[in-house]
Design an enzyme around this catalytic site. Structure first.
Site, PDB file in Angstrom:
ATOM      1  N   PRO A 139      35.910  48.902  44.566  1.00 14.00           N
ATOM      2  CA  PRO A 139      37.474  48.802  43.693  1.00 14.00           C
ATOM      3  C   PRO A 139      37.756  48.056  45.350  1.00 14.00           C
ATOM      4  CG  PRO A 139      36.491  50.879  45.155  1.00 14.00           C
ATOM      5  CD  PRO A 139      35.352  50.144  45.013  1.00 14.00           C
ATOM      6  N   GLU A 140      39.208  47.782  44.516  1.00 16.59           N
ATOM      7  CA  GLU A 140      40.084  47.011  45.018  1.00 16.59           C
ATOM      8  C   GLU A 140      41.283  47.171  44.172  1.00 16.59           C
ATOM      9  OE1 GLU A 140      39.340  42.575  45.879  1.00 16.59           O
ATOM     10  OE2 GLU A 140      36.787  43.267  46.176  1.00 16.59           O
TER      11      GLU A 140
END
Ligand SMILES: [Zn+2]
Length: 273
Positions: A2-3
């Protein structure tokens, strides 16, 4: 992994579907997911973590806030700081594999699912969430987007621009995927030293970062999060596409290692310095 866009999607889901509801029960499957500070290590578990989480029962969930890849979720007077780590996600419904903690609101349980266990839930008073959320981080890459000159001022380093873009202390939110995608949009070679970029390149990169993040959020808005590493489709222009044709010019996408991470780029659209 996840970014910023994936974390923003999680934030919006929790805001839309949970905020305003009363927390009725905390279900702890893995006490080591509850940590005392920003740590990716299960051994940094908070000794009284389950009790600290249970103290939130009865509170009303507020709207989560985000800075970079971190979330702060108020349950006044308490709250939670959240890092999704490498594989964390909030999923509603039946208990999924690798569930670490469940939060029950009425008849709905939201599970913090995290196969790789780098993710963390950190109890924190609601009044301190905002400060601790941003501690040690640069400005949020989307909420506090910087124009070219201000962006350049935060990147006075000889490090490769791709590596520097992932330094959360300079700018918060970009990771391995969206840094590579933003550089492709801006037509900048990932190995150029950050302090060698031209003014025009900083302007292009400033726009590319915001466009990349906005497009990624829009593309995922309606779907459940499925990370690429879990077999989801690859929606990216260059990331994970070594040898495939560049979507702009057809040149095969190349892969190099920078800072120990695979980096993908088009050798023609992003010429070497
Ligand atoms: Zn190209």
């Amino acid at each position: 992994m996840p970014e910023l866009p994936e974390v923003e999607i999680a934030r919006r889901q929790l805001a839309r579907r949970v905020a305003g509801r009363r927390l009725d029960e905390v279900i702890v499957r893995d006490p080591q997911a509850i940590r005392g500070d920003w740590s990716t290590r299960p051994r940094d578990a908070l000794p009284d973590g389950p009790a600290r989480l249970a103290a939130l029962v009865g509170a009303e969930a507020g709207e989560p806030m985000r800075h970079g890849k971190r979330l702060g979720w108020p349950f006044p007077p308490g709250g939670l700081l959240i890092h999704l780590g490498m594989s964390g996600a909030w999923v509603p419904g039946e208990e999924p594999p690798h569930a670490r903690v469940g939060l029950r609101f009425g008849d709905a349980v939201w599970w913090f699912r995290d196969p790789r266990r780098f993710g963390a839930l950190i109890p924190c008073p609601a009044a301190r969430l905002a400060d601790r959320l941003a501690a040690g981080l640069g400005p949020d890459a989307l909420l506090a987007a910087l124009p070219g000159p201000a962006l350049a001022a935060r990147f006075r380093t000889r490090a490769a621009i791709k590596v520097a873009l992932m330094d959360q202390g300079r700018l918060a939110g970009l990771g391995n995927i969206h840094a590579a995608e933003a550089l492709f949009r801006a037509r900048i070679h990932p190995a150029i030293p950050a302090n060698a970029l031209s003014d025009d390149q900083w302007e292009a990169l400033s726009r590319a970062i915001v466009d990349q993040l906005r497009d990624a959020i829009d593309a995922q808005q309606d779907g459940e999060l499925v990370y690429l590493t879990e077999g989801g489709p690859n929606p990216f222009a260059v990331y994970g596409r070594e040898g495939e044709p560049c979507p702009r010019c057809g040149t095969p996408i190349a892969r190099i290692a920078l800072g120990g991470r695979s980096t993908f780029y088009c050798p023609r659209c992003q010429p070497a310095p």
